[in-house]
Design a protein around this motif. Structure first.
Motif: not given
Length: 520
Positions: A410-430, A447-452
């Protein structure tokens, strides 16, 4: 004097304080180079040399800091503070069918080599960046490898078609920097030609990059005739260059090197979090994942480790990004509640004693190693067994992107996410789709919520993505959030510039001017 903090808070603060022992460091010699901001040259010191100046790679931070809206320009520019899309090389755009957009191209614009800019160049640029085999970062990150149809209606009009309805195509195109149709299509270029306010004068590999003002620029002339970039990897060196008058501006300084005299704090678009591998026991038990979130004293981490230069987070995107849910609030640390969840999971057979590897990257953000140790301490307090693995960038990518290693537990990965584009779609798809390139797992419902949501626009899009972040916290809990980070821009009193959430990814030179006595 007795502390008024609760015992678990005192323990965390003490653990963090012990980890912050500092040592003296020496400052490397650096040449002053050209005249300072009071003269003709604006001097900027970066953390690293740009890997390339290829415009189709401008979504890479190291490249974007020099290229974006400086050497080259997009059709549309996004206001980093408000998210509004503003005309640039396109003066207007409209959706004429669910899969068709028309863009009006600005007239009277020339490239730095004298060629006129037309709709044909715009079509060429988009085709080169999105539809070609160049493997441009903008293709995968922004367009998800989806091809575009392009038709030049006239020198001043371009039609773009998509395979399926795309309500944010103009936003995506704001990441495509325009180049002339004579640009190489078989290889990425080292020194691009663009329409921007500056042109490349010289790139001495390993030494410096010099830009000169484009005297044929279609817009307002920038303040400085010349800009010179150098790079120094150590924050202390960049800070010393500001203090000694050897540089006018610097990319991010570490908190210990920043002072009110040499820097300005600003909210950037980065969010730090632990990404939890819910496919591996004991992290496959949502109670354990939620317990990890309850164990983190975010305010103490922000106050002690980040010197207050952050805000506790409750979701992967900061305020200002479409989809941000302002109803989600960071929960205070609750060790008793976290321990109870771990006990319940253990009673139901979860192997809570199994070793969890907390993976972090050296240099990921200031005091990252100390942050990892405080997280290890906090999770140990609730009965979890955590070891730390500090990695370099290449090794961290192995854990960050699919296919993930499956022989490490099991892994707990420390991430730092930057959403450059200003829209949550770029975050949720990744990060949230079940098969997202940076997602360990998901659910069919999410998944269905993100697609919609991706098919919506305006207020409906905002609400749909806000609901997604609430659902992820309540029903999935793949992430235990830390903070929305702030950047520290090194800046001499001799220059005036107002940082914005995009400053960590791009630095628009036309917005920088001599201070002339103005307060920063």
């Amino acid at each position: 004097m007795p502390s008024s903090a609760p015992p678990h808070r005192r323990g965390l603060v003490l653990a963090a304080a012990v980890l912050l022992a500092t040592s003296a460091c020496t400052v490397a010699n650096s040449e002053a180079g050209d005249a300072g901001a009071g003269g003709d040259t604006l001097r900027i010191v970066l953390a690293q040399e740009p890997p390339t100046l290829e415009p189709c790679e401008s979504s890479l931070t190291g490249t974007g800091m020099v290229v974006r809206s400086n050497i080259t320009e997009p059709l549309i520019e996004r206001d980093p503070a408000t998210g509004a899309l503003e005309p640039l090389l396109s003066t207007g755009w409209r959706q004429t069918s669910p899969t068709t957009w028309t863009f009006d191209i600005r007239s009277g614009v020339t490239f730095q080599d004298g060629q006129p800019f037309t709709a044909e160049d715009a079509a060429f640029t988009i085709d080169r960046a999105v539809n070609s085999d160049l493997m441009c970062n903008v293709d995968g990150y922004v367009f998800d490898d989806s091809p575009l149809g392009l038709h030049v209606d006239s020198p001043a009009k371009l039609t773009v078609t998509t395979e399926k309805p795309d309500p944010i195509l103009p936003l995506r195109l704001s990441f495509v920097e325009m180049v002339p149709r004579t640009t190489d299509t078989g290889a990425k270029v080292r020194e691009p030609v663009g329409t921007g306010p500056y042109a490349i004068a010289d790139w001495q590999t390993g030494v410096s990059i010099t830009l000169t003002r484009n005297d044929t620029y279609w817009g307002d002339a920038p303040a400085y005739p010349r800009v010179r970039y150098v790079w120094r990897s150590e924050s202390s060196v960049r800070a010393a260059m500001i203090a000694k008058g050897e540089a006018d501006m610097s990319t991010g300084l570490d908190p210990e090197d920043a002072t009110p005299e040499n820097s300005v704090a600003y909210p950037n678009n980065e969010t730090t979090a632990l990404r939890l591998d819910g496919t591996q026991a004991p992290l496959d038990d949502i109670r354990v994942r939620k317990a990890i979130g309850l164990a983190i004293d975010r305010q103490a981490v922000v106050d002690v480790l980040f010197d207050g230069n952050a805000e506790p987070a409750a979701q992967l995107i900061p305020d200002g990004v479409v989809g941000y849910n302002d109803a989600l609030k960071p929960a205070p640390a609750d060790l008793d509640g976290a321990r109870q969840l771990v006990r319940e999971a253990k009673d139901d057979g979860a192997p809570v004693d199994r070793e969890i590897t907390l993976v972090a990257r050296n240099g990921q953000f200031p005091r990252v190693a100390e942050t990892a140790e405080v997280l290890q301490y906090s999770l140990g307090q609730i009965g979890l067994n955590v070891k730390i693995l500090m990695t370099d960038t290449a090794a961290h990518l192995v854990y960050q992107l699919r296919p993930f290693p499956r022989d490490v537990g099991p892994v707990a990965l420390l991430i730092m996410h930057g959403n450059q584009a200003g829209d949550a779609g770029f975050t949720t798809s990744q990060y949230l789709l079940s098969d997202g390139p940076q997602s360990y797992f998901g659910t069919d419902a999410l998944d269905d919520m993100i697609t919609d949501a991706d098919q919506l626009s305006g207020d409906a899009r905002q609400q749909a993505f806000a609901d997604i972040f609430a659902h992820q916290n309540a029903e999935v809990a793949q992430y235990a959030y830390l903070a929305h980070m702030q950047g520290l821009m090194g800046m001499s009193p001799s220059v005036h510039y107002e940082p914005n959430p995009a400053t960590g990814d791009e630095l628009r030179l036309a917005e920088i001017r001599p201070a002339d006595g103005d307060a920063r």
